[in-house]
Scaffold this motif. Structure first.
Motif, mmCIF file in Angstrom:
data_model
loop_
_atom_site.group_PDB
_atom_site.id
_atom_site.type_symbol
_atom_site.label_atom_id
_atom_site.label_comp_id
_atom_site.label_asym_id
_atom_site.label_seq_id
_atom_site.Cartn_x
_atom_site.Cartn_y
_atom_site.Cartn_z
ATOM 1 N N GLY A 98 43.641 -94.093 -15.771
ATOM 2 C CA GLY A 98 44.992 -93.965 -15.184
ATOM 3 C C GLY A 98 45.696 -95.308 -15.106
ATOM 4 O O GLY A 98 46.506 -95.552 -14.198
ATOM 5 N N LYS A 144 44.259 -99.995 -11.286
ATOM 6 C CA LYS A 144 43.642 -99.171 -12.317
ATOM 7 C C LYS A 144 43.541 -99.908 -13.648
ATOM 8 O O LYS A 144 42.744 -99.537 -14.508
ATOM 9 C CB LYS A 144 44.384 -97.841 -12.442
ATOM 10 N N THR B 2 39.873 -88.611 -2.607
ATOM 11 C CA THR B 2 40.632 -87.559 -1.950
ATOM 12 C C THR B 2 39.675 -86.499 -1.431
ATOM 13 O O THR B 2 38.537 -86.418 -1.862
ATOM 14 C CB THR B 2 41.592 -86.866 -2.927
ATOM 15 N N ARG B 14 42.922 -81.578 -10.317
ATOM 16 C CA ARG B 14 42.047 -82.284 -11.266
ATOM 17 C C ARG B 14 42.722 -83.531 -11.814
ATOM 18 O O ARG B 14 43.925 -83.529 -12.101
ATOM 19 C CB ARG B 14 41.688 -81.354 -12.430
ATOM 20 N N SER B 15 41.938 -84.576 -12.017
ATOM 21 C CA SER B 15 42.475 -85.838 -12.545
ATOM 22 C C SER B 15 42.562 -85.770 -14.060
ATOM 23 O O SER B 15 41.854 -86.481 -14.765
ATOM 24 C CB SER B 15 41.590 -87.003 -12.108
ATOM 25 N N THR B 17 43.955 -86.465 -17.752
ATOM 26 C CA THR B 17 44.592 -87.635 -18.359
ATOM 27 C C THR B 17 46.066 -87.335 -18.614
ATOM 28 O O THR B 17 46.412 -86.249 -19.080
ATOM 29 C CB THR B 17 43.896 -87.979 -19.690
ATOM 30 N N ARG B 18 46.909 -88.297 -18.309
ATOM 31 C CA ARG B 18 48.361 -88.134 -18.522
ATOM 32 C C ARG B 18 48.630 -87.746 -19.962
ATOM 33 O O ARG B 18 48.070 -88.340 -20.879
ATOM 34 C CB ARG B 18 49.075 -89.473 -18.310
ATOM 35 N N ASN B 657 47.144 -84.149 -8.876
ATOM 36 C CA ASN B 657 46.313 -84.926 -9.801
ATOM 37 C C ASN B 657 45.861 -86.183 -9.058
ATOM 38 O O ASN B 657 46.637 -87.122 -8.873
ATOM 39 C CB ASN B 657 47.135 -85.282 -11.049
ATOM 40 N N PRO B 658 44.613 -86.202 -8.586
ATOM 41 C CA PRO B 658 44.165 -87.306 -7.710
ATOM 42 C C PRO B 658 44.333 -88.700 -8.317
ATOM 43 O O PRO B 658 44.774 -89.617 -7.623
ATOM 44 C CB PRO B 658 42.684 -86.983 -7.480
ATOM 45 N N THR B 659 44.033 -88.857 -9.603
ATOM 46 C CA THR B 659 44.161 -90.201 -10.199
ATOM 47 C C THR B 659 45.614 -90.650 -10.207
ATOM 48 O O THR B 659 45.932 -91.797 -9.864
ATOM 49 C CB THR B 659 43.606 -90.204 -11.638
#
Lengths: 164, 770
Positions: A98, A144, B2, B14-15, B17-18, B657-659
């Motif tokens: 991230g 990050k 979290t 869920r984290s 990916t972007r 999204n936790p990340t």
């Protein structure tokens, strides 16, 4: 106007380019070589978005005159990272951890990460932060990004161990 | 970091990916300046040379060949010479009065940037200079001494509950404090950039780095004299915004559009950093004064707040910033007698504008600094006083709103105090102890942020969004989402797709969120006010659910012989037959050629009631809550303030999204370190004095302390799937937590931010008292 012709190794390819004598390396990369992954954030070497590597050294290409880059120099930009094993690892870690938000500082930030890890595969936290202190990011708070660099370093260390 | 998410969701929580990360790490993402635009010309602006004055004439140097360029002067504007924002006082090009230095007087486009600049340098403005207002200090002085009439009042508003004045008049002791905040530049790393080109069908196509496509289009209708459908606005990949690309891009968008229409070719304008700092919006400087009476039992009996914002030269969106400011200025503690008065006055500097927090960081600098003094007066610790008085479920806010659902207080406060071991560390604070090598201090702040538009604004606005089954860029079937929300780095593209996919019962990678284009997307509102995940996420979640029903119906008809079908996790289930994957079924449905599209419009919970005239009622549909604890060490010799640790606990509702959520929080906190300790600018001789990255200093990787961050998820169940606002509350409270820590470290209260060593020195040694 005086023009200059140079042949450089850009992202592992020979590229010959002719440019005006006062052009910045940033403009030659973006406009003549089409490498628009290199970003201009401040034009005075403060934000680091335009960071590229010349013979392995990170430079802010907005304050380097293209004429200063010698014939035969190796230039690496964000577009070249995926051709390199370490580059791909760093890109993957940035995605997974991230480390990317708006993405505008990312190309320069990645180059600082690459420059650090290609020379020091086991950097301390302080060394990671210092290596990226010339790259401003307004989105992530840097945490990050540091995480991603640390993850690649850990991966490299484990790789070394497993091959020993 | 979290809490465990609700197990009933597959994709939310869920984290992932972007979805834009890969293009960005490969250098493939195309920001405005990376796009190829054949035949493009470059825009530049002739700017006013004085901060306040009368324009007597514009002289175009006859020695310059003006046929090489295109110019737009006020008389060339096809429509009304006005910027159509909240206020209608700002001309697009100044023609009579000059209200700030750098105000646009004429526009020039040329085949090269250099030629455009050269042309600008051949225009001379003849002006009669008039006295200017150039600081909030001057404004406050006039306000206090009965000279407010000599200022241009842009807006005022009042909140009133009970009888604060009466209680204060009869109180034995009234605690008073005044607090100041300065300008702050958003400093997105991609500078402002817009481009425009005439459309063959008439009208103009505008692209650029923006937050709000549906602000640019309507705000330019008057000046361009075009109907809305003839102004197409599309977002390009946006390199950060933080409010700075909320209302501002209407200006460069308009410059480019006016020039493009006149020149008959594409025109673009990308600001260089110097220009971007000098001639774009900043966070409003503020002054707040608190007057508070405590009851004998340590409760707050009455609180009276005055707030002044420096709006800059014109109204723009300052009234809305003021509303959010006063709505948060006394929001945190139980009190039955509250008056909050807010004023925005004009000065002669660039109009101030949106910046993450939008008035709330200014408000909490005042409130949370002041509460520290109240605690001392009450004979309680800063933690004890806050725990005793903080708003909780069932309590009533200054506008009379009952806090009934999703109220994460006092939980955030308790958790942050526990995690930081606050109470034990409080006893170790140095209070400026002579002979110490380093002064340690710890400070706390407690605060909220109202998510979404004020009051029933969301109900009146009625945001809409849609989705349609089609083929994605990989050629396979999937849903394309249509909404005007923008990805500017915060992760909306990913988070909105997660919520839509969850609603639709499809995998995340079968849902695509494109860059919004007003030609195809409905108006789901601006990407502002911490509303996107809560409001637009809610809309897409419901539109997704409608899509799921539509797909089930169509699949039943065309693929399952009319049997009852259920779509879940990307597979269609029907009794007695094998489940079939989404893509296989979708191919059949696409072959039918019938469009499968769903749309949804936002609905506020019906009990939300708001009186915009009197400022009474439910000020926001939901609130996020947070507590920040800061620990500092101050060097007694250099007075350098070293921020050592931040502990932050946030209730922002359900985490999607936790990340990404943690990334928002880390980024917002670090931006606030800059606000609190580093970022300084003033108007000197008409212009901001820190006007480059060499002089406007923002945090680097070396300025970030240890951070212990935690989310507590008090889901907002009225607005499924339960997210509240996250983006802005990250900036609301760290500055006063640091200020309170500095006070415990040095024994000295700083009343203004940024807090620099020289400010500490002045307060400690030059007679100012705590």
């Amino acid at each position: 106007m005086n023009t200059i012709t140079r042949t450089w190794n850009v992202n592992e390819e020979e590229r010959t380019v002719t440019f005006g004598g006062l052009h910045r390396l940033l403009d030659v990369l973006r406009e003549d070589l089409g490498l628009t992954g290199v970003k201009e954030g401040c034009g005075e070497g403060e934000c680091g978005a335009c960071t590229v590597l010349i013979n392995g050294d990170p430079v802010t290409s907005c304050i380097v005159s293209a004429v200063q880059v010698p014939e035969g120099a190796e230039i690496l930009t964000v577009e070249g990272l995926e051709k390199l094993e370490l580059g791909r690892r760093i890109q993957k870690a940035y995605m997974e951890k991230g480390s990317v938000q708006c993405g505008f500082c990312t190309p320069g930030m990645l180059m600082s990460s690459y420059a650090l890890l290609s020379r020091n595969s086991r950097p301390t936290e302080q060394e990671i932060r210092e290596a990226h202190a010339g790259n401003l990011c307004r989105c992530t708070g840097y945490e990050k990004i540091v995480d991603a660099v640390r993850a690649v370093a850990d991966e490299l260390e484990q790789g070394t161990r497993s091959t020993v | 970091m979290t809490q465990q998410s609700d197990g009933s969701f597959r994709i939310i929580g869920r984290s992932l990916t972007r979805s834009d990360a890969e293009d960005k790490v490969r250098g493939k993402a195309q920001y405005l300046d990376d796009l190829t635009m054949p035949g493009v010309w470059y825009a530049d602006v002739v700017r006013a040379p004085v901060p306040c004055g009368k324009l007597l004439g514009l002289h175009f140097d006859e020695s310059f060949d003006w046929t090489q360029v295109v110019t737009v002067k006020p008389e060339d504007i096809p429509g009304e010479n006005i910027v159509d924002m909240t206020g209608l006082d700002m001309p697009f090009l100044a023609y009579d009065r000059i209200q700030y230095q750098g105000e646009p007087l004429a526009l020039i486009a040329a085949p090269s940037k250099a030629l455009a600049r050269e042309a600008v340098n051949h225009v001379r403005a003849e002006v009669e200079e008039l006295p200017a207002i150039q600081s909030i200090q001057e404004m406050v002085e006039r306000h206090k001494t009965g000279l407010a009439d000599s200022l241009r009042l842009l807006e005022k508003k009042e909140i009133r509950r009970g009888d604060a004045e009466g209680v204060l008049a009869g109180a034995g002791k009234v605690l008073e404090g005044e607090y100041w905040t300065g300008f702050q530049e958003q400093l997105y790393i991609e500078p402002q950039g817009m481009a425009a080109e005439p459309m063959e069908s008439g009208g103009v196509y505008i692209r650029g780095s923006i937050q709000c496509p549906y602000y640019v289009a309507p705000e330019l209708m008057k000046v361009l004299n075009l109907p809305l459908e003839k102004i197409r606005v599309e977002q390009t990949v946006t390199g950060g915004a933080f409010g700075g690309k909320e209302e501002f891009p209407t200006l460069p968008g308009g410059y480019c559009a006016l020039l493009a229409l006149k020149a008959g070719r594409p025109v673009k304008m990308v600001y260089d950093r110097h220009e971007d700092i000098l001639f774009t919006t900043k966070r409003h400087p503020s002054w707040t004064r608190y007057r508070t009476a405590l009851a004998e039992d340590g409760r707050i009996a009455a609180m009276e707040v005055d707030m002044i914002l420096d709006g800059g030269a014109y109204t723009t969106i300052s009234p809305v910033v003021l509303y959010r400011g006063i709505l948060h200025a006394a929001l945190g503690y139980r009190c039955e007698n509250v008056t909050v008065r807010g004023f925005v006055y004009a000065s002669n500097s660039f109009p101030c504008g949106a910046f993450r927090g939008f008035g709330a960081p200014q408000a909490y600098w005042g409130l949370e600094s002041h509460v520290e003094d109240l605690a001392e007066q009450a004979g309680l610790g800063p933690d004890e006083f806050r725990l005793k008085n903080c708003l909780q479920e069932g309590d009533i806010t200054p506008t009379g709103q009952h806090l009934l659902t999703s109220v994460g207080t006092p939980a955030v406060l308790k958790e942050a105090l526990r995690r930081s071991d606050f109470h034990a560390k409080l006893a170790r604070c140095d209070q400026g102890r002579p002979g110490a090598k380093s002064w340690y201090g710890i400070g706390v702040s407690f605060f909220a942020h109202g998510a979404g538009f004020t009051g029933d604004g969301e109900a009146k606005f009625g945001s809409r969004a849609a989705m349609e089954l089609g083929r994605l860029s990989d050629g396979r079937p999937g849903l394309t989402l249509y909404a005007s929300s923008t990805e500017m780095g915060q992760g909306a593209k990913t988070v909105l797709a997660q919520m839509a996919a969850e609603g639709a019962g499809l995998p995340f990678d079968r849902v695509f969120y494109p860059l919004p284009d007003t030609r195809v997307v409905p108006d789901s509102g601006p990407t502002v006010a911490s509303r996107t995940t809560m409001v637009v996420g809610n809309i897409l979640y419901h539109a997704g659910h409608k899509m799921k029903c539509l797909l089930e119906e169509a699949a039943a008809k065309h693929c399952f012989g009319g049997a009852s079908v259920r779509l879940e996790g990307g597979r269609f289930f029907a009794e007695g037959v094998e489940a079939r994957p989404f893509e296989e079924v979708a191919e059949v449905l696409l072959a039918q050629g019938e469009p499968l599209r769903t749309e949804h419009q936002f609905a506020l919970p019906p009990h939300i009631r708001w009186d915009q005239e009197r400022f009474v009622g439910d000020a926001y549909p939901a609130y996020s809550w947070a507590c920040n604890v800061a620990e500092v060490e101050v060097d007694p010799l250099t007075l350098q303030i070293h921020l050592r640790k931040i502990t932050a606990v946030y209730d922002v509702g359900r985490i999607i999204n936790p990340t990404l959520a943690i990334g928002q929080l880390q980024g917002g906190l670090v931006q606030t370190i800059g606000y609190a300790l580093m970022e300084t600018m003033q108007v000197r001789k008409g212009l901001y004095d820190a006007n480059r990255l060499q002089t406007y200093i923002i945090p680097t990787a070396l300025d970030v302390p240890e951070m212990d961050l935690q989310f507590l998820e008090y889901s907002c169940d009225e607005l499924a799937p339960g997210a509240k606002g996250l983006g802005e509350i990250t900036m609301n409270g760290l500055a006063p937590a640091i200020g309170n820590a500095v006070r415990r470290a040095t024994g000295c209260r700083l009343c203004a931010i940024p807090m620099r060593p020289e400010d500490l020195y002045a307060t400690l040694y030059q007679g100012a008292k705590d």
